[in-house]
Design a protein around this motif. Structure first.
Motif, PDB file in Angstrom:
ATOM      1  N   VAL A  54       0.555  -0.958  -0.069  1.00  0.00           N
ATOM      2  CA  VAL A  54      -0.482  -0.006  -0.096  1.00  0.00           C
ATOM      3  C   VAL A  54       0.557   1.382   0.333  1.00  0.00           C
ATOM      4  N   ILE A  55       2.559   0.813   0.295  1.00  0.00           N
ATOM      5  CA  ILE A  55       3.614   2.533   0.076  1.00  0.00           C
ATOM      6  C   ILE A  55       3.385   2.954  -1.516  1.00  0.00           C
ATOM      7  N   PRO A  56       2.923   4.170  -2.014  1.00  0.00           N
ATOM      8  CA  PRO A  56       3.253   4.370  -3.128  1.00  0.00           C
ATOM      9  C   PRO A  56       4.674   4.406  -3.739  1.00  0.00           C
ATOM     10  N   VAL A  57       4.908   4.261  -4.459  1.00  0.00           N
ATOM     11  CA  VAL A  57       5.811   3.622  -5.368  1.00  0.00           C
ATOM     12  C   VAL A  57       6.201   5.151  -6.253  1.00  0.00           C
ATOM     13  N   VAL A  58       7.469   6.133  -6.052  1.00  0.00           N
ATOM     14  CA  VAL A  58       7.306   6.671  -7.230  1.00  0.00           C
ATOM     15  C   VAL A  58       8.588   6.592  -7.929  1.00  0.00           C
ATOM     16  N   MET A  59       9.095   5.885  -9.431  1.00  0.00           N
ATOM     17  CA  MET A  59       9.882   6.111  -9.384  1.00  0.00           C
ATOM     18  C   MET A  59      11.281   7.144  -9.701  1.00  0.00           C
ATOM     19  N   LEU A  60      12.023   6.999  -9.328  1.00  0.00           N
ATOM     20  CA  LEU A  60      13.031   8.504 -10.100  1.00  0.00           C
ATOM     21  C   LEU A  60      14.530   8.195 -10.560  1.00  0.00           C
ATOM     22  N   THR A  61      14.120   8.006 -11.671  1.00  0.00           N
ATOM     23  CA  THR A  61      15.580   7.598 -12.506  1.00  0.00           C
ATOM     24  C   THR A  61      15.551   8.156 -13.744  1.00  0.00           C
ATOM     25  N   THR A  62      17.203   7.906 -14.055  1.00  0.00           N
ATOM     26  CA  THR A  62      17.557   9.110 -15.601  1.00  0.00           C
ATOM     27  C   THR A  62      16.620   8.177 -16.967  1.00  0.00           C
ATOM     28  N   SER A  63      15.592   7.446 -16.838  1.00  0.00           N
ATOM     29  CA  SER A  63      15.608   6.369 -17.959  1.00  0.00           C
ATOM     30  C   SER A  63      13.985   7.058 -18.909  1.00  0.00           C
ATOM     31  N   ALA A  64      14.595   7.423 -19.738  1.00  0.00           N
ATOM     32  CA  ALA A  64      13.140   7.792 -20.138  1.00  0.00           C
ATOM     33  C   ALA A  64      12.620   6.723 -21.364  1.00  0.00           C
ATOM     34  N   GLN A  65      12.949   5.486 -21.471  1.00  0.00           N
ATOM     35  CA  GLN A  65      12.555   4.394 -22.485  1.00  0.00           C
ATOM     36  C   GLN A  65      11.488   4.145 -22.157  1.00  0.00           C
ATOM     37  N   THR A  66      10.297   3.533 -22.938  1.00  0.00           N
ATOM     38  CA  THR A  66       9.141   3.373 -22.888  1.00  0.00           C
ATOM     39  C   THR A  66       9.036   2.725 -22.072  1.00  0.00           C
ATOM     40  N   ASP A  67       9.769   1.198 -22.331  1.00  0.00           N
ATOM     41  CA  ASP A  67       9.721  -0.127 -21.647  1.00  0.00           C
ATOM     42  C   ASP A  67       9.417   0.220 -20.392  1.00  0.00           C
ATOM     43  N   ASP A  68      10.699   1.256 -19.411  1.00  0.00           N
ATOM     44  CA  ASP A  68      10.930   1.114 -18.667  1.00  0.00           C
ATOM     45  C   ASP A  68       9.693   1.719 -18.653  1.00  0.00           C
ATOM     46  N   VAL A  69       9.117   3.053 -18.443  1.00  0.00           N
ATOM     47  CA  VAL A  69       7.555   3.205 -18.093  1.00  0.00           C
ATOM     48  C   VAL A  69       6.296   2.400 -18.310  1.00  0.00           C
ATOM     49  N   THR A  70       6.631   1.882 -19.032  1.00  0.00           N
ATOM     50  CA  THR A  70       5.486   1.299 -19.402  1.00  0.00           C
ATOM     51  C   THR A  70       5.277  -0.362 -17.804  1.00  0.00           C
ATOM     52  N   ARG A  71       7.190  -0.542 -18.070  1.00  0.00           N
ATOM     53  CA  ARG A  71       7.477  -1.502 -16.793  1.00  0.00           C
ATOM     54  C   ARG A  71       6.959  -1.282 -14.962  1.00  0.00           C
ATOM     55  N   ALA A  72       7.136  -0.203 -15.684  1.00  0.00           N
ATOM     56  CA  ALA A  72       6.621   0.514 -13.645  1.00  0.00           C
ATOM     57  C   ALA A  72       5.439   0.848 -13.413  1.00  0.00           C
TER      58      ALA A  72
ATOM     59  N   LEU B 222       3.839  -2.868 -13.191  1.00  0.00           N
ATOM     60  CA  LEU B 222       4.602  -3.550 -11.619  1.00  0.00           C
ATOM     61  C   LEU B 222       3.424  -2.647 -10.428  1.00  0.00           C
ATOM     62  N   HIS B 223       2.977  -1.297 -10.845  1.00  0.00           N
ATOM     63  CA  HIS B 223       2.043  -0.600  -9.884  1.00  0.00           C
ATOM     64  C   HIS B 223       2.543   0.465  -9.165  1.00  0.00           C
ATOM     65  N   ALA B 224       3.589   0.941  -9.990  1.00  0.00           N
ATOM     66  CA  ALA B 224       4.241   2.703  -9.393  1.00  0.00           C
ATOM     67  C   ALA B 224       3.133   3.261  -9.507  1.00  0.00           C
ATOM     68  N   SER B 225       3.123   4.112  -8.906  1.00  0.00           N
ATOM     69  CA  SER B 225       2.488   4.899  -8.742  1.00  0.00           C
ATOM     70  C   SER B 225       2.781   6.529  -9.865  1.00  0.00           C
ATOM     71  N   ALA B 226       3.956   6.447 -10.015  1.00  0.00           N
ATOM     72  CA  ALA B 226       4.111   7.867 -10.737  1.00  0.00           C
ATOM     73  C   ALA B 226       5.428   7.464 -11.160  1.00  0.00           C
ATOM     74  N   TYR B 227       5.679   7.791 -11.975  1.00  0.00           N
ATOM     75  CA  TYR B 227       7.356   7.941 -12.618  1.00  0.00           C
ATOM     76  C   TYR B 227       7.655   9.342 -13.307  1.00  0.00           C
ATOM     77  N   LEU B 228       9.023   9.650 -12.486  1.00  0.00           N
ATOM     78  CA  LEU B 228       9.651  10.588 -12.338  1.00  0.00           C
ATOM     79  C   LEU B 228      11.153  10.700 -12.841  1.00  0.00           C
ATOM     80  N   LEU B 229      11.283  11.684 -14.474  1.00  0.00           N
ATOM     81  CA  LEU B 229      12.186  11.762 -15.053  1.00  0.00           C
ATOM     82  C   LEU B 229      13.506  12.236 -13.919  1.00  0.00           C
TER      83      LEU B 229
END
Length: 144
Positions: free
Chosen positions: A83-101, A104-111
């Motif tokens: 239940v803990i929100p997880v924000v992916m904080l990364t330098t990867s802007a690859q579409t496959d990484d965003v989709t995979r995140a 897997l139920h990431a709450s957000a994806y931030l470059l």
């Protein structure tokens, strides 16, 4: 007054952890930041019997050992951590990484911005959002 937002940053890069610590020290929002250098360290910290749960986890993708995706998958399959929100904080802007995140139920994806002032603004907005979005009963709502 509302208690400070608790943020856990999981990132293997010492430079990125120190950058985040500096940014959080400069933020005007009431928040605390704890950092760990690996997914296994995050799991060990969060699964302690008396662990204080963060309101949100910032998670890097590219880490040795457990990747951010493996850590996210583990979090989301664990009854206490799911239940803990997880924000992916990364330098990867690859579409496959965003989709995979998000799969897997990431709450957000931030470059991560490479410019400190922009990174500081990102963290300010992130904190403002999660201060409004968090549950007031957290972490008491979790049954262990």
């Amino acid at each position: 007054m509302t208690r400070p937002l608790r943020v856990l940053l999981v990132d293997d890069s010492l430079i990125d952890r120190e950058l985040a610590e500096t940014a959080f020290e400069l933020l005007r929002s009431p928040c605390t930041l704890e950092t760990v250098d690996s997914g296994s360290a995050a799991l060990q910290r969060l699964l302690q019997p008396e662990a204080t749960m963060p309101d949100v986890i910032l998670l890097d993708i590219n880490m040795p050992g457990m990747t951010g995706f493996e850590v996210l998958s583990t979090f989301k399959t664990h009854p206490q951590l799911s239940v803990i929100p997880v924000v992916m904080l990364t330098t990867s802007a690859q579409t496959d990484d965003v989709t995979r995140a998000y799969t897997l139920h990431a709450s957000a994806y931030l470059l991560k911005s490479i410019h400190f002032q922009t990174f500081l603004e990102q963290m300010e907005k992130l904190i403002e959002f999660w201060m409004r979005a968090r549950l007031t009963t957290w972490p008491q709502m979790i049954s262990i």
